[in-house]
Design a protein around this motif. Structure first.
Motif, PDB file in Angstrom:
ATOM      1  N   HIS A  65     -19.241  -3.616 -12.273  1.00  0.00           N
ATOM      2  CA  HIS A  65     -18.062  -4.151 -11.587  1.00  0.00           C
ATOM      3  C   HIS A  65     -17.546  -5.398 -12.307  1.00  0.00           C
ATOM      4  O   HIS A  65     -16.337  -5.572 -12.466  1.00  0.00           O
ATOM      5  CB  HIS A  65     -18.377  -4.470 -10.123  1.00  0.00           C
ATOM      6  N   GLY A 109      -6.398  -1.641  -8.898  1.00  0.00           N
ATOM      7  CA  GLY A 109      -5.615  -1.930  -7.701  1.00  0.00           C
ATOM      8  C   GLY A 109      -5.731  -3.392  -7.288  1.00  0.00           C
ATOM      9  O   GLY A 109      -4.742  -4.023  -6.909  1.00  0.00           O
ATOM     10  N   GLN A 110      -6.947  -3.938  -7.379  1.00  0.00           N
ATOM     11  CA  GLN A 110      -7.157  -5.344  -7.027  1.00  0.00           C
ATOM     12  C   GLN A 110      -6.365  -6.265  -7.949  1.00  0.00           C
ATOM     13  O   GLN A 110      -5.722  -7.221  -7.497  1.00  0.00           O
ATOM     14  CB  GLN A 110      -8.642  -5.682  -7.098  1.00  0.00           C
ATOM     15  N   THR A 136     -13.867  -5.742 -13.959  1.00  0.00           N
ATOM     16  CA  THR A 136     -12.973  -6.829 -13.552  1.00  0.00           C
ATOM     17  C   THR A 136     -12.567  -7.666 -14.755  1.00  0.00           C
ATOM     18  O   THR A 136     -11.388  -8.010 -14.916  1.00  0.00           O
ATOM     19  CB  THR A 136     -13.640  -7.713 -12.482  1.00  0.00           C
ATOM     20  N   TYR A 185       0.238   1.584 -10.449  1.00  0.00           N
ATOM     21  CA  TYR A 185      -1.193   1.834 -10.292  1.00  0.00           C
ATOM     22  C   TYR A 185      -1.575   3.171 -10.921  1.00  0.00           C
ATOM     23  O   TYR A 185      -2.533   3.250 -11.706  1.00  0.00           O
ATOM     24  CB  TYR A 185      -1.552   1.795  -8.809  1.00  0.00           C
ATOM     25  N   HIS A 188     -16.603   4.628 -12.364  1.00  0.00           N
ATOM     26  CA  HIS A 188     -15.484   4.652 -11.425  1.00  0.00           C
ATOM     27  C   HIS A 188     -14.992   3.251 -11.072  1.00  0.00           C
ATOM     28  O   HIS A 188     -13.981   3.103 -10.410  1.00  0.00           O
ATOM     29  CB  HIS A 188     -15.911   5.372 -10.140  1.00  0.00           C
ATOM     30  N   LYS A 189     -15.684   2.222 -11.490  1.00  0.00           N
ATOM     31  CA  LYS A 189     -15.381   0.855 -11.049  1.00  0.00           C
ATOM     32  C   LYS A 189     -13.949   0.429 -11.368  1.00  0.00           C
ATOM     33  O   LYS A 189     -13.313  -0.293 -10.599  1.00  0.00           O
ATOM     34  CB  LYS A 189     -16.343  -0.152 -11.680  1.00  0.00           C
ATOM     35  N   SER A 218      -7.260   3.792 -17.766  1.00  0.00           N
ATOM     36  CA  SER A 218      -8.597   4.194 -17.339  1.00  0.00           C
ATOM     37  C   SER A 218      -8.990   5.574 -17.862  1.00  0.00           C
ATOM     38  O   SER A 218     -10.167   5.841 -18.079  1.00  0.00           O
ATOM     39  CB  SER A 218      -8.688   4.193 -15.811  1.00  0.00           C
ATOM     40  N   LYS A 240       0.803  -1.225   0.000  1.00  0.00           N
ATOM     41  CA  LYS A 240       0.000   0.000   0.000  1.00  0.00           C
ATOM     42  C   LYS A 240       0.835   1.274   0.000  1.00  0.00           C
ATOM     43  O   LYS A 240       0.377   2.313  -0.467  1.00  0.00           O
ATOM     44  CB  LYS A 240      -1.000   0.016   1.156  1.00  0.00           C
ATOM     45  N   ASN A 259     -11.260   2.079 -11.296  1.00  0.00           N
ATOM     46  CA  ASN A 259     -10.265   2.621 -10.361  1.00  0.00           C
ATOM     47  C   ASN A 259      -9.899   1.585  -9.301  1.00  0.00           C
ATOM     48  O   ASN A 259      -8.724   1.333  -9.028  1.00  0.00           O
ATOM     49  CB  ASN A 259     -10.803   3.866  -9.651  1.00  0.00           C
ATOM     50  N   ASN A 260     -10.899   0.985  -8.693  1.00  0.00           N
ATOM     51  CA  ASN A 260     -10.700  -0.005  -7.639  1.00  0.00           C
ATOM     52  C   ASN A 260     -10.176  -1.320  -8.222  1.00  0.00           C
ATOM     53  O   ASN A 260      -9.255  -1.933  -7.677  1.00  0.00           O
ATOM     54  CB  ASN A 260     -12.026  -0.225  -6.907  1.00  0.00           C
ATOM     55  N   VAL A 261     -10.765  -1.744  -9.318  1.00  0.00           N
ATOM     56  CA  VAL A 261     -10.407  -3.033  -9.910  1.00  0.00           C
ATOM     57  C   VAL A 261      -8.940  -3.069 -10.323  1.00  0.00           C
ATOM     58  O   VAL A 261      -8.268  -4.091 -10.149  1.00  0.00           O
ATOM     59  CB  VAL A 261     -11.339  -3.354 -11.098  1.00  0.00           C
TER      60      VAL A 261
END
Length: 155
Positions: free
Chosen positions: A115, A93-94, A119, A44, A86-87, A52, A35, A89-91
């Motif tokens: 989502h 990082g995952q 993914t 990232y 915005h989905k 993105s 992190k 953005n998180n994906v």
């Protein structure tokens, strides 16, 4: 009020089967390791910008501002991101964490589908297999052809 891992006062905890808890513990350990890692964060940020499409602009909503009496209202245009939300953005990082964990396959659960689409797109970008689980899924019919490594599971 004391806050311990997984709890906020009397609330919280982890209520999952033991085999899944072991996976969540592995994920947490990996997250804690990366992190604040400058190389991870640089990668990232690279994909947020060049894949993105971030940063997205703010739009001054002049008519809405005038209609509501003058408070300046701006809209953040997340709809301009790749895949329209915005989905991703998180994906991203995952997926980057999963890659560092040596994972070859990711799973997603999705309601309306965004989502799952994010993914699936990110997994395909990084050469990973992807299973998307979706309840009540008319939407699923079109996205299964993106990649031979993508599986759609509908109920």
């Amino acid at each position: 009020m004391t806050v311990e891992k997984g709890f906020f006062g009397q609330f919280g905890g982890s209520f999952v089967p033991e085999p899944i808890q072991a996976l969540l513990d592995e994920l947490e350990t990996t997250f804690e390791a990366y992190k604040n890692d400058s190389e991870f964060l640089e990668e990232y940020q690279h994909y947020l910008k060049d894949y993105s499409g971030r940063e997205t602009p703010l739009y001054f909503a002049e008519s809405l501002t005038n209609h509501l009496g003058g408070a300046k209202i701006y809209l953040k245009r997340e709809d301009l991101n790749h895949l329209g939300s915005h989905k991703l953005n998180n994906v991203l990082g995952q997926i980057l964490l999963a890659k560092r964990m040596g994972k070859k396959r990711v799973i997603a659960e999705t309601g309306a589908g965004q989502h799952g689409v994010a993914t699936a797109a990110a997994a395909t970008r990084f050469g990973m297999e992807c299973d998307v689980y979706m309840f009540g899924c008319i939407f699923c019919l079109g996205i299964g052809s993106w990649s031979p490594s993508l599986s759609i599971h509908c109920s």
